[in-house]
Design a protein around this motif. Structure first.
Motif, short mmCIF file in Angstrom:
data_model
loop_
_atom_site.label_atom_id
_atom_site.label_comp_id
_atom_site.label_asym_id
_atom_site.label_seq_id
_atom_site.Cartn_x
_atom_site.Cartn_y
_atom_site.Cartn_z
N ILE A 27 -3.09 5.90 10.42
CA ILE A 27 -2.08 4.85 10.29
C ILE A 27 -2.65 3.65 9.54
O ILE A 27 -2.00 3.09 8.66
N ILE A 28 -3.89 3.27 9.85
CA ILE A 28 -4.52 2.14 9.16
C ILE A 28 -4.64 2.42 7.67
O ILE A 28 -4.31 1.57 6.84
N PHE A 29 -5.09 3.61 7.29
CA PHE A 29 -5.23 3.95 5.88
C PHE A 29 -3.88 4.03 5.18
O PHE A 29 -3.76 3.66 4.02
N MET A 30 -2.86 4.51 5.87
CA MET A 30 -1.54 4.59 5.26
C MET A 30 -0.98 3.19 4.99
O MET A 30 -0.28 2.97 4.01
N VAL A 31 -1.28 2.24 5.86
CA VAL A 31 -0.78 0.88 5.70
C VAL A 31 -1.55 0.15 4.61
O VAL A 31 -0.98 -0.58 3.81
N THR A 32 -2.88 0.35 4.56
CA THR A 32 -3.69 -0.41 3.61
C THR A 32 -3.72 0.19 2.21
O THR A 32 -4.04 -0.52 1.26
N ALA A 33 -3.42 1.46 2.04
CA ALA A 33 -3.48 2.09 0.71
C ALA A 33 -2.58 1.41 -0.33
O ALA A 33 -3.03 1.16 -1.45
N PRO A 34 -1.34 1.06 -0.02
CA PRO A 34 -0.53 0.37 -1.03
C PRO A 34 -1.07 -1.02 -1.37
O PRO A 34 -0.86 -1.50 -2.48
N LEU A 35 -1.77 -1.66 -0.46
CA LEU A 35 -2.31 -2.99 -0.71
C LEU A 35 -3.47 -2.95 -1.69
O LEU A 35 -3.73 -3.93 -2.40
N ILE A 36 -4.17 -1.84 -1.74
CA ILE A 36 -5.34 -1.72 -2.61
C ILE A 36 -4.95 -1.66 -4.07
O ILE A 36 -5.70 -2.09 -4.94
N THR A 37 -3.78 -1.17 -4.38
CA THR A 37 -3.37 -0.98 -5.77
C THR A 37 -2.77 -2.23 -6.39
O THR A 37 -2.20 -2.14 -7.47
N GLN A 38 -2.88 -3.38 -5.76
CA GLN A 38 -2.36 -4.61 -6.34
C GLN A 38 -3.22 -5.02 -7.52
O GLN A 38 -4.39 -4.70 -7.59
#
Length: 140
Positions: A27-38
């Motif tokens: 769940i943590i990785f699913m939430v943070t993955a879109p934030l990394i591509t900014q």
């Protein structure tokens, strides 16, 4: 004599706590993955070029957007808007830490040729021995 009851040892591993931890991490990785591509919105020019080697170090990315603003990558997909002087100081500091770190220019396709050249000259004055240019693969 004492009457001792021998208990059998259980040779089973309780995996339920491990599954719980795994699901929380998922769940943590699913939430943070879109934030990394900014990052800075840059429409890269299309060119048929070779990618960097997988063994090479992570490059330092200096960007110029369509308005001519400079950005430098801070890691994890985040870019910081900087002035020309701040960019030169930051790049020089990074190269002092790691002189073999590759430096690439991420220029918007709509930006003038002059703005990209000015960025490359700025990087050269900061001590960068060679600069790479980022491109997108052309659509086939």
């Amino acid at each position: 004599m004492y009457n001792r009851v021998r208990r059998r040892k259980v040779a089973e591993i309780n995996v339920v706590p491990y599954i719980d931890v795994m699901l929380v991490l998922l769940i943590i990785f699913m939430v943070t993955a879109p934030l990394i591509t900014q990052g800075v919105k840059v429409d890269l020019p299309k060119a048929d070029s070779e990618p960097l080697d997988k063994d090479s170090k992570t490059p330092l990315v200096a960007s110029v957007d369509a308005e001519g603003n400079y950005y430098i990558a801070e890691g994890a997909g985040k870019n910081k808007r900087v002035s020309a002087e701040e960019l030169a100081i930051e790049v020089a500091a990074q190269l002092q830490l790691d002189p073999k770190k590759p430096v690439v220019v991420n220029g918007d396709g709509a930006v003038s040729y002059d703005a990209v050249i000015q960025l490359m000259v700025l990087l050269q004055k900061a001590g960068v021995p060679s600069v790479g240019l980022m491109t997108d693969m052309p659509e086939k």
